[in-house]
Design a protein around this motif. Structure first.
Motif, PDB file in Angstrom:
ATOM      1  N   ILE A 260       0.851  -1.199   0.000  1.00 15.08           N
ATOM      2  CA  ILE A 260       0.000   0.000   0.000  1.00 15.08           C
ATOM      3  C   ILE A 260       0.881   1.241   0.000  1.00 15.08           C
ATOM      4  O   ILE A 260       1.920   1.264   0.681  1.00 15.08           O
ATOM      5  CB  ILE A 260      -0.876   0.030   1.287  1.00 15.08           C
ATOM      6  N   THR A 261       0.465   2.265  -0.745  1.00  9.36           N
ATOM      7  CA  THR A 261       1.163   3.554  -0.647  1.00  9.36           C
ATOM      8  C   THR A 261       0.174   4.655  -0.308  1.00  9.36           C
ATOM      9  O   THR A 261      -0.917   4.734  -0.896  1.00  9.36           O
ATOM     10  CB  THR A 261       1.868   3.936  -1.968  1.00  9.36           C
ATOM     11  N   ARG A 262       0.568   5.468   0.638  1.00 12.73           N
ATOM     12  CA  ARG A 262      -0.144   6.711   0.923  1.00 12.73           C
ATOM     13  C   ARG A 262       0.894   7.834   0.972  1.00 12.73           C
ATOM     14  O   ARG A 262       2.056   7.596   1.318  1.00 12.73           O
ATOM     15  CB  ARG A 262      -0.891   6.641   2.266  1.00 12.73           C
ATOM     16  N   THR A 263       0.438   9.035   0.623  1.00 12.00           N
ATOM     17  CA  THR A 263       1.330  10.195   0.662  1.00 12.00           C
ATOM     18  C   THR A 263       0.638  11.274   1.467  1.00 12.00           C
ATOM     19  O   THR A 263      -0.539  11.584   1.204  1.00 12.00           O
ATOM     20  CB  THR A 263       1.624  10.690  -0.763  1.00 12.00           C
TER      21      THR A 263
ATOM     22  N   LYS B 267       6.825  26.642 -15.695  1.00 13.36           N
ATOM     23  CA  LYS B 267       6.013  26.340 -14.508  1.00 13.36           C
ATOM     24  C   LYS B 267       6.566  25.113 -13.777  1.00 13.36           C
ATOM     25  O   LYS B 267       6.627  25.079 -12.539  1.00 13.36           O
ATOM     26  CB  LYS B 267       4.557  26.113 -14.932  1.00 13.36           C
ATOM     27  N   VAL B 268       6.964  24.102 -14.553  1.00 17.16           N
ATOM     28  CA  VAL B 268       7.488  22.873 -13.934  1.00 17.16           C
ATOM     29  C   VAL B 268       8.704  23.201 -13.061  1.00 17.16           C
ATOM     30  O   VAL B 268       8.894  22.634 -11.984  1.00 17.16           O
ATOM     31  CB  VAL B 268       7.836  21.828 -15.023  1.00 17.16           C
ATOM     32  N   GLU B 269       9.526  24.160 -13.535  1.00 14.73           N
ATOM     33  CA  GLU B 269      10.714  24.580 -12.754  1.00 14.73           C
ATOM     34  C   GLU B 269      10.346  24.918 -11.313  1.00 14.73           C
ATOM     35  O   GLU B 269      11.091  24.639 -10.383  1.00 14.73           O
ATOM     36  CB  GLU B 269      11.351  25.820 -13.397  1.00 14.73           C
ATOM     37  N   THR B 270       9.157  25.528 -11.150  1.00 12.14           N
ATOM     38  CA  THR B 270       8.777  26.003  -9.810  1.00 12.14           C
ATOM     39  C   THR B 270       8.310  24.864  -8.899  1.00 12.14           C
ATOM     40  O   THR B 270       8.040  25.085  -7.724  1.00 12.14           O
ATOM     41  CB  THR B 270       7.663  27.080  -9.899  1.00 12.14           C
ATOM     42  N   TYR B 271       8.217  23.645  -9.459  1.00  9.88           N
ATOM     43  CA  TYR B 271       7.797  22.481  -8.662  1.00  9.88           C
ATOM     44  C   TYR B 271       8.972  21.556  -8.312  1.00  9.88           C
ATOM     45  O   TYR B 271       8.759  20.478  -7.768  1.00  9.88           O
ATOM     46  CB  TYR B 271       6.737  21.674  -9.440  1.00  9.88           C
ATOM     47  N   LYS B 272      10.181  22.002  -8.633  1.00 10.29           N
ATOM     48  CA  LYS B 272      11.317  21.088  -8.426  1.00 10.29           C
ATOM     49  C   LYS B 272      11.534  20.744  -6.948  1.00 10.29           C
ATOM     50  O   LYS B 272      12.215  19.772  -6.633  1.00 10.29           O
ATOM     51  CB  LYS B 272      12.586  21.693  -9.009  1.00 10.29           C
ATOM     52  N   ASP B 273      10.959  21.553  -6.063  1.00 10.88           N
ATOM     53  CA  ASP B 273      11.112  21.277  -4.621  1.00 10.88           C
ATOM     54  C   ASP B 273       9.914  20.488  -4.077  1.00 10.88           C
ATOM     55  O   ASP B 273       9.774  20.317  -2.871  1.00 10.88           O
ATOM     56  CB  ASP B 273      11.227  22.596  -3.844  1.00 10.88           C
ATOM     57  N   PHE B 274       9.060  19.982  -4.955  1.00 10.74           N
ATOM     58  CA  PHE B 274       7.782  19.412  -4.511  1.00 10.74           C
ATOM     59  C   PHE B 274       7.913  18.012  -3.915  1.00 10.74           C
ATOM     60  O   PHE B 274       7.289  17.664  -2.930  1.00 10.74           O
ATOM     61  CB  PHE B 274       6.792  19.368  -5.694  1.00 10.74           C
ATOM     62  N   GLY B 275       8.748  17.188  -4.541  1.00 15.36           N
ATOM     63  CA  GLY B 275       8.812  15.765  -4.143  1.00 15.36           C
ATOM     64  C   GLY B 275       7.915  14.928  -5.028  1.00 15.36           C
ATOM     65  O   GLY B 275       7.857  15.150  -6.244  1.00 15.36           O
ATOM     66  N   GLY B 276       7.194  13.989  -4.437  1.00 20.48           N
ATOM     67  CA  GLY B 276       6.340  13.116  -5.252  1.00 20.48           C
ATOM     68  C   GLY B 276       5.124  12.657  -4.467  1.00 20.48           C
ATOM     69  O   GLY B 276       5.081  12.774  -3.240  1.00 20.48           O
ATOM     70  N   ILE B 277       4.155  12.152  -5.218  1.00 23.77           N
ATOM     71  CA  ILE B 277       2.932  11.612  -4.603  1.00 23.77           C
ATOM     72  C   ILE B 277       2.596  10.304  -5.298  1.00 23.77           C
ATOM     73  O   ILE B 277       2.579  10.237  -6.533  1.00 23.77           O
ATOM     74  CB  ILE B 277       1.746  12.595  -4.764  1.00 23.77           C
ATOM     75  N   ARG B 278       2.339   9.272  -4.503  1.00 21.36           N
ATOM     76  CA  ARG B 278       1.846   8.001  -5.069  1.00 21.36           C
ATOM     77  C   ARG B 278       0.712   7.527  -4.163  1.00 21.36           C
ATOM     78  O   ARG B 278       0.786   7.673  -2.933  1.00 21.36           O
ATOM     79  CB  ARG B 278       2.987   6.964  -5.116  1.00 21.36           C
ATOM     80  N   ILE B 279      -0.347   7.000  -4.778  1.00 17.95           N
ATOM     81  CA  ILE B 279      -1.474   6.454  -4.009  1.00 17.95           C
ATOM     82  C   ILE B 279      -1.731   5.047  -4.541  1.00 17.95           C
ATOM     83  O   ILE B 279      -2.049   4.876  -5.719  1.00 17.95           O
ATOM     84  CB  ILE B 279      -2.751   7.320  -4.150  1.00 17.95           C
ATOM     85  N   GLU B 280      -1.579   4.074  -3.668  1.00 15.83           N
ATOM     86  CA  GLU B 280      -1.616   2.666  -4.111  1.00 15.83           C
ATOM     87  C   GLU B 280      -2.576   1.833  -3.278  1.00 15.83           C
ATOM     88  O   GLU B 280      -2.530   1.856  -2.050  1.00 15.83           O
ATOM     89  CB  GLU B 280      -0.207   2.061  -3.971  1.00 15.83           C
ATOM     90  N   ASP B 281      -3.438   1.089  -3.977  1.00 16.73           N
ATOM     91  CA  ASP B 281      -4.313   0.109  -3.333  1.00 16.73           C
ATOM     92  C   ASP B 281      -4.057  -1.260  -3.953  1.00 16.73           C
ATOM     93  O   ASP B 281      -3.469  -1.365  -5.028  1.00 16.73           O
ATOM     94  CB  ASP B 281      -5.788   0.468  -3.583  1.00 16.73           C
TER      95      ASP B 281
END
Ligand code: GLY
Length: 462
Positions: free
Chosen positions: A261-264, A419-433
């Motif tokens: 399972i993944t939650r973010t 715009k993508v440049e401004t998200y370089k500090d965002f990290g990632g999100i995964r949602i898994e069932d």
């Protein structure tokens, strides 16, 4: 262990998939950790478990296709072993528990195989993946260890995949029990995800939850504020406000069925507007993919549906542009979603992967792509009733990948690099069932684990 007849029936079904000769299943042996007597925790081979059920080192199972007999080979403990390990059931007693009458000491296995080789009988075996098994098999078959994989039986590989892919009620129950333990692992992690906490504090606690419910974790815990690295096993970062924490973790039952399972979650318990926007896109992709699961639908189509949702969402946020369908066809989404939508799950967390993804996930109808992104899809073929799959879309901002694409001006017609440049500090999100393919579509297995923004925030506050 399941009732003996479960294992007898599985072996009987396997016989129907094969023609003649012997089928040889080597169980795993102990593997040394840092010196021979200090070993890793023992983990039995999953196909051996499936057909012979016994969860101890140094066992082999043989199915004789020609005379209809099944055999377990193993040595009874002598007094020296008993001093260290305590009294154990005999091999005969253990074999009867899995419906096998014929047992013999391990040295008899070499005699049987030598005799079979001399008579030119077919010996079916699966490709080995552990050093100890590779050497054992190489000795038994008198075949160089580098030649073993190419001599593995395709007929057996296909037969084992056919049977193990379709889960019965007992197996589904085992998997659901482990998703329920994963519920506790994940909700505990959510509540611990506060600024100042070090990742390893949470990783240690959730691994402990798995162990305290019987089995180990089903793969090394992925828990990181740097979730843009897909399989980040480093747990040394300190959580800080503004970061998302990816928690990808599951556990194994006593019988070794997995959950995954993944939650973010947002560190501190409250999504920022930017986090919420990206999270909602991933959630939509997760729900759309789950909703599209149907017997007979190729999993690759569902993967591409999730990719479409991701492109639509990122376009609405100004991170992507252009025609959605064309963007997905050309693979523009792989900048943000570079992995596959999911994989089969069962006795292995990536079920059956050791037998070759090409056999497990693809067939004559659905051929594996060589394109970046789609090539990482472990399973593309049509879904069947009672397959258990993970559904795990994600969006990641991988600075090095962004730089590399941007330098090549790659897919510039679909990507708003400024715009993508401004998200370089965002990290990632995964949602898994983990889902079961049913007559009616998909059933998300186990106790529901907080997933919407509201559910996650409520759990983190509690
Ligand atoms: N959830 C970890 C993996 O699929 O590899």
């Amino acid at each position: 262990m399941f009732p003996a007849k479960v294992y007898s029936e599985r072996r009987a079904k396997l016989r129907k998939e094969l023609s003649k000769g012997l089928v040889l299943f080597l169980g795993n042996q102990d593997s040394a950790f840092n010196y021979p007597a200090n070993t890793y925790s023992f983990r039995q081979d999953s196909s051996f478990l499936y057909f012979f059920g016994l969860d101890h080192p140094d066992l082999a199972g043989v199915i004789d296709l020609d005379n209809g007999t099944d055999h377990v080979f193993g040595n009874d403990l002598d007094i020296n072993d008993i001093i260290w390990m305590g009294k154990q059931p005999t091999i005969k007693e253990q074999a009867l528990n899995v419906g096998v009458d014929n047992t013999a000491p391990l040295k008899e296995l070499s005699v049987l195989i030598k005799d079979a080789l001399e008579k030119g009988r077919m010996i079916h075996f699966l490709p080995p993946y552990r050093g100890e098994t590779t050497l054992w098999l190489s000795d038994l078959l008198d075949l160089h260890h580098l030649k073993l994989r190419e001599h593995a039986s395709i007929e057996l590989i296909k037969g084992v995949i056919k049977l193990r892919m379709v889960k019965d009620d007992l197996e589904i129950d085992e998997i659901e029990k482990m998703i329920n333990v994963a519920w506790l692992m994940h909700t505990t992690a959510m509540k611990m995800a506060k600024p100042g906490v070090v990742e390893q504090e949470i990783a240690g606690v959730i691994e402990g939850i798995a162990l305290s419910h019987g089995g180990p974790v089903s793969f090394p815990v992925i828990l990181s504020i740097n979730g843009q690295t897909l399989h980040n096993h480093y747990h040394g970062n300190t959580l800080s406000e503004g970061r998302m924490l990816v928690i990808d973790a599951g556990c194994e039952s006593d019988l070794h069925y997995a959950s995954d399972i993944t939650r973010t979650v947002p560190v501190g318990g409250k999504f920022t507007q930017r986090q919420k926007e990206i999270y909602e896109v991933v959630l939509k992709a997760n729900l759309a993919a789950t909703g599209a699961v149907k017997i007979g639908v190729p999993f690759r189509e569902i993967h591409l549906l999730a990719a479409t949702e991701i492109v639509k969402g990122l376009k609405a946020l100004g991170l992507m542009k252009g025609d959605v369908k064309e963007a997905v066809n050309k693979g523009a989404h792989t900048l943000f979603f570079p992995h596959g939508l999911g994989h089969p799950m069962g006795l292995d967390v990536h079920d059956l992967e050791g037998l070759g993804e090409i056999f497990v996930g693809y067939d004559n109808e659905v051929i594996r792509s060589k394109e970046f992104g789609l090539a990482f899809l472990r399973f593309g073929r049509k879904l069947q009733k009672n397959f258990v799959m993970t559904i795990e879309p994600g969006i990641y901002f991988i600075p090095e990948l962004i730089d590399s694409w941007k330098n090549e001006n790659k897919m510039a017609e679909f990507i708003n690099y400024d715009k993508v440049e401004t998200y370089k500090d965002f990290g990632g999100i995964r949602i898994e069932d983990d889902i079961l393919v049913t007559d009616n579509g998909a059933r998300v297995l186990g106790k529901p684990i907080p997933k919407t923004v509201e559910e996650v925030e409520k759990t983190m506050k509690s």
